[in-house]
Scaffold this motif. Structure first.
Motif, PDB file in Angstrom:
ATOM      1  N   TYR A   5      -9.602  20.086  -6.766  1.00  0.00           N
ATOM      2  CA  TYR A   5     -10.383  19.273  -5.826  1.00  0.00           C
ATOM      3  C   TYR A   5     -10.857  20.184  -4.704  1.00  0.00           C
ATOM      4  O   TYR A   5     -10.053  20.911  -4.120  1.00  0.00           O
ATOM      5  N   ASP A   7     -13.491  20.724  -1.124  1.00  0.00           N
ATOM      6  CA  ASP A   7     -14.308  20.120  -0.083  1.00  0.00           C
ATOM      7  C   ASP A   7     -14.641  21.185   0.946  1.00  0.00           C
ATOM      8  O   ASP A   7     -13.836  22.078   1.207  1.00  0.00           O
ATOM      9  N   GLU A  45     -19.585  23.650   1.247  1.00  0.00           N
ATOM     10  CA  GLU A  45     -19.252  22.963  -0.012  1.00  0.00           C
ATOM     11  C   GLU A  45     -19.358  23.920  -1.203  1.00  0.00           C
ATOM     12  O   GLU A  45     -18.489  23.935  -2.068  1.00  0.00           O
ATOM     13  N   SER A  69     -15.559  17.430  -6.908  1.00  0.00           N
ATOM     14  CA  SER A  69     -16.138  17.569  -5.576  1.00  0.00           C
ATOM     15  C   SER A  69     -16.836  16.279  -5.188  1.00  0.00           C
ATOM     16  O   SER A  69     -17.396  15.598  -6.043  1.00  0.00           O
ATOM     17  N   ASP A  70     -16.820  15.977  -3.883  1.00  0.00           N
ATOM     18  CA  ASP A  70     -17.550  14.805  -3.409  1.00  0.00           C
ATOM     19  C   ASP A  70     -18.963  15.180  -2.937  1.00  0.00           C
ATOM     20  O   ASP A  70     -19.663  14.359  -2.364  1.00  0.00           O
ATOM     21  N   SER A  71     -19.366  16.419  -3.203  1.00  0.00           N
ATOM     22  CA  SER A  71     -20.719  16.869  -2.853  1.00  0.00           C
ATOM     23  C   SER A  71     -21.642  16.695  -4.062  1.00  0.00           C
ATOM     24  O   SER A  71     -21.598  17.478  -5.005  1.00  0.00           O
ATOM     25  N   TRP A 109     -18.519  14.954 -10.054  1.00  0.00           N
ATOM     26  CA  TRP A 109     -18.603  14.319  -8.747  1.00  0.00           C
ATOM     27  C   TRP A 109     -17.569  13.208  -8.664  1.00  0.00           C
ATOM     28  O   TRP A 109     -17.368  12.450  -9.620  1.00  0.00           O
ATOM     29  N   GLU A 112     -15.780  10.244  -2.083  1.00  0.00           N
ATOM     30  CA  GLU A 112     -15.054  10.873  -0.974  1.00  0.00           C
ATOM     31  C   GLU A 112     -13.615  10.370  -0.865  1.00  0.00           C
ATOM     32  O   GLU A 112     -12.694  11.146  -0.605  1.00  0.00           O
ATOM     33  N   LYS A 113     -13.399   9.082  -1.103  1.00  0.00           N
ATOM     34  CA  LYS A 113     -12.049   8.522  -0.960  1.00  0.00           C
ATOM     35  C   LYS A 113     -11.070   9.094  -1.991  1.00  0.00           C
ATOM     36  O   LYS A 113      -9.858   9.060  -1.771  1.00  0.00           O
ATOM     37  N   ASN A 115     -11.063  12.233  -2.736  1.00  0.00           N
ATOM     38  CA  ASN A 115     -10.965  13.648  -2.404  1.00  0.00           C
ATOM     39  C   ASN A 115     -10.202  13.859  -1.091  1.00  0.00           C
ATOM     40  O   ASN A 115     -10.436  14.822  -0.375  1.00  0.00           O
ATOM     41  N   TYR A 116      -9.279  12.963  -0.808  1.00  0.00           N
ATOM     42  CA  TYR A 116      -8.560  12.961   0.466  1.00  0.00           C
ATOM     43  C   TYR A 116      -7.883  14.295   0.769  1.00  0.00           C
ATOM     44  O   TYR A 116      -8.002  14.830   1.860  1.00  0.00           O
ATOM     45  N   ASP A 119     -10.348  17.129   1.541  1.00  0.00           N
ATOM     46  CA  ASP A 119     -11.006  16.822   2.808  1.00  0.00           C
ATOM     47  C   ASP A 119     -10.091  17.176   3.976  1.00  0.00           C
ATOM     48  O   ASP A 119     -10.505  17.822   4.942  1.00  0.00           O
TER      49      ASP A 119
END
Length: 127
Positions: A5, A7, A45, A69-71, A109, A112-113, A115-116, A119
């Motif tokens: 993971y 970020d 990122e 990734s959340d990007s 992808w 975001e939640k 990928n805590y 982050d």
């Protein structure tokens, strides 16, 4: 399979930046908070993925690597192996080169939640 993971975070655009990398190998977890210097958020990122691949090259060279990734930008650029943005091309080239050293490489992808951990680590890297 290694779940990775990533970020990137930036305070400002550009600003002080950091990468967060959270790696799961079965029940074992690894955490990395890496300061990156002055970058935009998008650059952070991309560099988070590159740093994650460098860590995996060293510690998990023969494993299947699954990056999350959340990007959306980073995931789309890597999946399509294309970007029109000239400043992102060197990042893409590095990711393609490093990912080719693994037997299998995936990038996905995630919201975001989900990928805590990464982050939290990326923000920790810029404190």
């Amino acid at each position: 399979m290694i779940e990775v993971y990533t970020d990137g975070a930036s305070r400002g655009d550009p600003g002080k930046s950091g990468a967060g990398i959270y790696i799961k190998q079965g029940k074992t977890k690894f955490e990395y908070a890496i300061p990156l210097g002055e970058l935009s958020n998008h650059e952070a990122e991309f560099l988070a993925v590159i740093k994650a691949l460098e860590i995996c090259e060293e510690h998990f060279p023969d494993e299947i690597i699954s990056i999350r990734s959340d990007s959306k930008l980073v995931v789309d650029v890597v999946e399509k192996n294309f970007t029109r943005n000239q400043s992102y091309k060197p990042f893409l080239e590095t990711i393609v080169q490093k990912s080719a050293t693994f037997p299998y490489f995936f990038i996905k992808w995630i919201p975001e939640k989900q990928n805590y951990h990464a982050d939290r680590l990326s923000k920790q890297a810029i404190m």
